[in-house]
Motif scaffolding. Structure first.
Motif, PDB file in Angstrom:
ATOM      1  N   MET A   1      26.165  35.271  36.729  1.00 18.87           N
ATOM      2  CA  MET A   1      27.675  35.502  37.020  1.00 18.87           C
ATOM      3  C   MET A   1      28.237  35.073  35.546  1.00 18.87           C
ATOM      4  SD  MET A   1      30.154  34.418  39.911  1.00 18.87           S
ATOM      5  CE  MET A   1      29.221  35.357  41.132  1.00 18.87           C
ATOM      6  N   GLN A   2      29.262  35.896  35.321  1.00 23.64           N
ATOM      7  CA  GLN A   2      30.078  35.314  34.065  1.00 23.64           C
ATOM      8  C   GLN A   2      31.060  34.310  34.635  1.00 23.64           C
ATOM      9  OE1 GLN A   2      31.668  38.277  31.583  1.00 23.64           O
ATOM     10  NE2 GLN A   2      29.968  39.673  31.679  1.00 23.64           N
ATOM     11  N   GLY A   3      31.773  33.725  33.774  1.00 25.72           N
ATOM     12  CA  GLY A   3      32.872  32.745  34.072  1.00 25.72           C
ATOM     13  C   GLY A   3      34.103  33.680  34.832  1.00 25.72           C
ATOM     14  N   ALA A   4      34.714  32.704  35.705  1.00 25.25           N
ATOM     15  CA  ALA A   4      35.999  33.721  36.207  1.00 25.25           C
ATOM     16  C   ALA A   4      36.816  33.954  35.229  1.00 25.25           C
ATOM     17  CB  ALA A   4      36.324  32.739  37.558  1.00 25.25           C
ATOM     18  N   PRO A   5      37.435  35.209  35.245  1.00 27.85           N
ATOM     19  CA  PRO A   5      38.410  35.587  34.360  1.00 27.85           C
ATOM     20  C   PRO A   5      39.715  34.757  34.471  1.00 27.85           C
ATOM     21  CG  PRO A   5      38.355  37.240  35.900  1.00 27.85           C
ATOM     22  CD  PRO A   5      36.944  36.328  36.267  1.00 27.85           C
ATOM     23  N   ALA A   6      40.358  34.400  33.797  1.00 27.97           N
ATOM     24  CA  ALA A   6      41.864  33.842  33.755  1.00 27.97           C
ATOM     25  C   ALA A   6      42.842  34.800  34.215  1.00 27.97           C
ATOM     26  CB  ALA A   6      42.493  33.150  32.505  1.00 27.97           C
ATOM     27  N   LEU A   7      43.664  34.315  35.531  1.00 29.85           N
ATOM     28  CA  LEU A   7      44.491  35.448  36.080  1.00 29.85           C
ATOM     29  C   LEU A   7      45.576  34.627  36.492  1.00 29.85           C
ATOM     30  CD1 LEU A   7      41.781  37.448  38.328  1.00 29.85           C
ATOM     31  CD2 LEU A   7      42.578  38.297  35.869  1.00 29.85           C
ATOM     32  N   ALA A  33      40.304  43.162  40.809  1.00 32.27           N
ATOM     33  CA  ALA A  33      39.310  43.489  40.161  1.00 32.27           C
ATOM     34  C   ALA A  33      40.178  43.507  38.488  1.00 32.27           C
ATOM     35  CB  ALA A  33      38.719  45.021  40.219  1.00 32.27           C
ATOM     36  N   PHE A  34      39.326  42.496  37.748  1.00 29.86           N
ATOM     37  CA  PHE A  34      39.753  42.625  36.276  1.00 29.86           C
ATOM     38  C   PHE A  34      38.640  43.582  35.411  1.00 29.86           C
ATOM     39  CE2 PHE A  34      39.531  40.229  32.197  1.00 29.86           C
ATOM     40  CZ  PHE A  34      40.596  40.402  31.655  1.00 29.86           C
ATOM     41  N   TRP A  35      39.546  44.457  34.538  1.00 27.62           N
ATOM     42  CA  TRP A  35      38.763  45.240  33.768  1.00 27.62           C
ATOM     43  C   TRP A  35      38.796  44.542  32.281  1.00 27.62           C
ATOM     44  CZ3 TRP A  35      34.805  48.465  32.663  1.00 27.62           C
ATOM     45  CH2 TRP A  35      35.249  49.512  31.577  1.00 27.62           C
ATOM     46  N   ASP A  36      37.783  44.219  31.700  1.00 28.65           N
ATOM     47  CA  ASP A  36      37.646  43.632  30.573  1.00 28.65           C
ATOM     48  C   ASP A  36      37.268  44.554  29.374  1.00 28.65           C
ATOM     49  OD1 ASP A  36      35.054  43.847  30.484  1.00 28.65           O
ATOM     50  OD2 ASP A  36      34.484  41.909  30.690  1.00 28.65           O
ATOM     51  N   GLY A  37      37.397  45.834  29.741  1.00 31.45           N
ATOM     52  CA  GLY A  37      37.094  46.952  28.684  1.00 31.45           C
ATOM     53  C   GLY A  37      35.610  47.250  28.596  1.00 31.45           C
ATOM     54  N   ASP A  61      39.798  50.323  25.423  1.00 28.69           N
ATOM     55  CA  ASP A  61      40.530  49.131  24.496  1.00 28.69           C
ATOM     56  C   ASP A  61      41.595  48.393  25.170  1.00 28.69           C
ATOM     57  OD1 ASP A  61      42.123  51.451  24.903  1.00 28.69           O
ATOM     58  OD2 ASP A  61      42.712  51.509  23.158  1.00 28.69           O
ATOM     59  N   GLN A  62      41.818  48.418  26.646  1.00 31.94           N
ATOM     60  CA  GLN A  62      42.735  47.820  27.112  1.00 31.94           C
ATOM     61  C   GLN A  62      42.409  46.884  28.487  1.00 31.94           C
ATOM     62  OE1 GLN A  62      46.431  47.483  26.620  1.00 31.94           O
ATOM     63  NE2 GLN A  62      45.840  45.936  28.181  1.00 31.94           N
ATOM     64  N   PRO A  63      42.344  45.875  28.543  1.00 30.95           N
ATOM     65  CA  PRO A  63      42.253  45.114  29.856  1.00 30.95           C
ATOM     66  C   PRO A  63      43.082  45.638  30.970  1.00 30.95           C
ATOM     67  CG  PRO A  63      42.368  43.629  28.105  1.00 30.95           C
ATOM     68  CD  PRO A  63      42.513  44.989  27.485  1.00 30.95           C
ATOM     69  N   LEU A  64      42.703  45.535  32.077  1.00 34.29           N
ATOM     70  CA  LEU A  64      43.494  45.934  33.304  1.00 34.29           C
ATOM     71  C   LEU A  64      43.242  44.873  34.321  1.00 34.29           C
ATOM     72  CD1 LEU A  64      42.476  49.780  33.564  1.00 34.29           C
ATOM     73  CD2 LEU A  64      44.651  48.609  32.572  1.00 34.29           C
ATOM     74  N   ASP A  65      44.333  44.754  35.140  1.00 28.53           N
ATOM     75  CA  ASP A  65      44.350  43.773  36.332  1.00 28.53           C
ATOM     76  C   ASP A  65      44.705  44.508  37.589  1.00 28.53           C
ATOM     77  OD1 ASP A  65      44.061  41.777  38.155  1.00 28.53           O
ATOM     78  OD2 ASP A  65      45.493  40.272  37.090  1.00 28.53           O
ATOM     79  N   PRO A 103      46.696  42.963  31.273  1.00 23.80           N
ATOM     80  CA  PRO A 103      46.729  41.470  30.612  1.00 23.80           C
ATOM     81  C   PRO A 103      46.842  41.502  28.976  1.00 23.80           C
ATOM     82  CG  PRO A 103      45.044  41.959  32.187  1.00 23.80           C
ATOM     83  CD  PRO A 103      45.842  43.209  32.008  1.00 23.80           C
ATOM     84  N   ASP A 104      47.357  40.156  28.424  1.00 26.10           N
ATOM     85  CA  ASP A 104      47.669  39.977  26.883  1.00 26.10           C
ATOM     86  C   ASP A 104      48.356  40.962  26.301  1.00 26.10           C
ATOM     87  OD1 ASP A 104      45.738  37.814  27.079  1.00 26.10           O
ATOM     88  OD2 ASP A 104      43.913  38.965  26.947  1.00 26.10           O
ATOM     89  N   ALA A 105      49.016  41.909  27.081  1.00 24.64           N
ATOM     90  CA  ALA A 105      49.986  42.788  26.424  1.00 24.64           C
ATOM     91  C   ALA A 105      51.436  42.053  25.964  1.00 24.64           C
ATOM     92  CB  ALA A 105      50.327  43.975  27.232  1.00 24.64           C
ATOM     93  N   PRO A 106      51.953  42.417  24.964  1.00 22.10           N
ATOM     94  CA  PRO A 106      53.078  41.508  24.569  1.00 22.10           C
ATOM     95  C   PRO A 106      54.298  41.969  25.330  1.00 22.10           C
ATOM     96  CG  PRO A 106      52.959  43.477  22.899  1.00 22.10           C
ATOM     97  CD  PRO A 106      51.584  43.298  23.957  1.00 22.10           C
ATOM     98  N   GLY A 107      55.474  40.983  25.255  1.00 23.69           N
ATOM     99  CA  GLY A 107      56.723  41.697  25.971  1.00 23.69           C
ATOM    100  C   GLY A 107      56.970  41.100  27.143  1.00 23.69           C
ATOM    101  N   PRO A 108      58.073  41.240  27.803  1.00 26.06           N
ATOM    102  CA  PRO A 108      58.314  40.773  29.245  1.00 26.06           C
ATOM    103  C   PRO A 108      57.534  41.825  30.219  1.00 26.06           C
ATOM    104  CG  PRO A 108      60.187  41.902  28.319  1.00 26.06           C
ATOM    105  CD  PRO A 108      59.159  41.880  27.176  1.00 26.06           C
ATOM    106  N   PHE A 109      57.497  41.399  31.341  1.00 27.29           N
ATOM    107  CA  PHE A 109      56.729  42.041  32.406  1.00 27.29           C
ATOM    108  C   PHE A 109      57.493  43.197  32.589  1.00 27.29           C
ATOM    109  CE2 PHE A 109      56.085  43.211  37.080  1.00 27.29           C
ATOM    110  CZ  PHE A 109      54.713  43.520  36.903  1.00 27.29           C
TER     111      PHE A 109
END
Length: 260
Positions: A1-7, A33-37, A61-65, A103-109
Motif C-alpha cells: 500500500m502506498q502512503g496515505a494521500p495528503a487531504l 477517493a483521490f485520483w493522482d493521475g 494531468d489533473q489530480p482529483l478529490d 488538488p494543488d490548483a492555484p487560486g481560492p476555492f
C-alpha cells in the motif's frame, strides 16, 4: 500500500454561525477517493481496483478529490463493491465520482470550484460529477438547506471557505454539518465483555487525531463483538458534543470507515 494521500479534513460546524463567505455542498456518504493521475486511492492509501475503462476516462494531468457514490443510503453497497476481489464491471457503471476539489490548483476555492465544474462539463461523462456549490446567506437558510438535503436522503452539508487556498490536514477552512455530530478515531485496543458479552469484545479502545483515548461500546453488533475491527482500523462514531473532561459525549460506534 502506498502512503496515505495528503487531504483536507473537515471540522464540525458550530450551529448558529453565519455561512457567509462559504460555499455549501451536499455531503455525500460514499468512499473518498483521490485520483493522482494514475491511480485511485482511498484516504488511507489503498489502491482501488477500478476497471481500466473507468480510469481511462479520468484526466491524466489533473489530480482529483471526491467520493465514489452509488446514491443516498447506499454506503454499505459502495463499500462492498470496492472490496470485491473481482471487478464488478456492471456495478462500476452505476457508480458516480462526485468531485469537490482540484488538488494543488492555484487560486481560492471559489475559482477552483468553477475550474472543476468546467472540467467536468468538458469531459462530458455522466459518471463524473462536480458537487454543486451554493452561497447561502444566513444561519436560518443554512438549516433549511440541511433539512432539504436530509429529507431527500442525504447525509448533511460541507462548507468550504470561498477564499481558501488549497491546503491539507484538518482545517477550519472546511466544515461538515449533520443532524448528529460524527467523527473518526483509530482502534488501538479492546476491553473484555461482561455478562452476555463475556468471551468477546466489550468495547473498542480508540484514539482520535488529537490524541484523546476513549471507549466505543455502544453501537457494536454481536457479530462485531465476535470479530471486531482490527487495531489500526479507522472507525466513525457519533456523539453529542463533549463532556466536561473534553471527551465525546454519548460516543456510539457507527461503522468502519478507513477502507471500502
Amino acid at each position: 500500500m502506498q502512503g496515505a494521500p495528503a487531504l483536507l479534513l473537515a471540522s464540525d460546524w458550530v450551529p448558529g454561525r453565519s455561512p457567509a463567505g462559504f460555499l455549501v455542498a451536499e455531503k455525500f456518504d460514499g468512499v473518498r477517493a483521490f485520483w493522482d493521475g494514475r491511480q485511485l486511492r482511498t484516504r488511507s492509501g489503498q489502491v482501488l481496483g477500478a476497471p481500466a475503462w473507468f480510469l481511462e476516462r479520468l484526466p491524466a494531468d489533473q489530480p482529483l478529490d471526491g467520493e465514489l457514490w452509488l446514491g443516498h443510503g447506499r454506503f454499505d453497497d459502495t463499500s462492498a463493491l470496492l472490496r470485491r476481489q473481482r471487478v464488478d464491471d456492471a456495478a462500476w457503471r452505476t457508480l458516480r465520482y462526485q468531485l469537490f476539489e482540484l488538488p494543488d490548483a492555484p487560486g481560492p476555492f471559489a475559482e477552483r470550484a468553477e475550474l472543476l465544474r468546467a472540467l467536468v462539463q468538458r469531459l462530458g461523462w455522466a459518471q463524473l460529477q462536480a458537487a454543486e456549490q451554493r452561497r447561502i446567506g444566513d444561519a436560518a437558510a443554512l438549516q433549511a438547506r440541511l433539512a432539504e438535503v436530509v429529507q431527500a436522503g442525504g447525509e448533511g452539508l460541507m462548507l468550504h471557505r470561498a477564499d481558501a487556498p488549497y491546503v491539507t490536514g484538518r482545517s477550519e477552512l472546511l466544515y461538515k454539518l449533520k443532524p448528529q455530530q460524527d467523527a473518526e478515531a483509530t482502534v488501538v485496543g479492546y476491553t473484555a465483555g461482561r455478562g452476555r458479552h463475556a468471551g468477546r469484545v466489550g468495547a473498542l479502545r480508540v484514539r482520535d487525531d488529537t490524541g484523546r483515548e476513549f471507549l466505543l461500546g455502544s453501537g457494536l453488533s454481536d457479530a462485531q463483538r465476535e470479530d471486531p475491527p482490527p487495531v489500526g482500523a479507522l472507525v466513525t462514531y457519533t456523539h453529542r458534543g463533549e463532556t466536561s473532561r473534553g471527551l465525546p459525549r454519548f460516543a456510539t460506534f457507527l461503522r468502519v470507515r478507513d477502507e471500502p
